[in-house]
Design a protein around this motif. Structure first.
Motif: not given
Length: 117
Positions: A107-117
């Motif tokens: 499952a995708p974690k969805g934390g701040p490090d997983d978001r693309k800029n």
């Protein structure tokens, strides 16, 4: 059922000839000669297998004149199935837990490090 009965049943089932005899008897009664037909062994050898099966309570023999039919007695097999069922439930639960864990890992974690800029 006692542990000794379970051991006797498993010991009887350990031999492929005896399992084949039980499979044949599941189709209906048979004489010793009929049971011996598919095997390349002597009648005394088949009789020894039948004695083991009879001692474990897996077959019974009766006498009707000169005919001595053997009959499957499935009670001990039901006891084995019940014993194995306990472990089947254990493994089913273990596999369900493993499947849940694998889904969690994928499952995708969805934390701040997983978001693309």
């Amino acid at each position: 059922m006692t542990d000794d009965q379970l051991s006797a049943t498993f010991a009887s089932l350990a031999d492929p000839t005896r399992r084949a005899i039980l499979a044949r008897l599941a189709l209906g009664e048979a004489t010793v000669n009929e049971l011996a037909e598919p095997f390349a062994m002597s009648l005394p050898a088949i009789s020894r297998h039948l004695k083991v099966l009879e001692g474990a309570g897996l077959i019974s023999r009766s006498r009707a004149a000169q005919w001595r039919p053997c009959r499957l007695e499935a009670g001990p097999l039901r006891d084995v199935a019940n014993w194995v069922e306990h472990y089947r439930r254990f493994w089913d639960a273990s596999f369900d837990r493993m499947a849940d864990y694998l889904k969690e890992l994928q499952a995708p974690k969805g934390g701040p490090d997983d978001r693309k800029n």
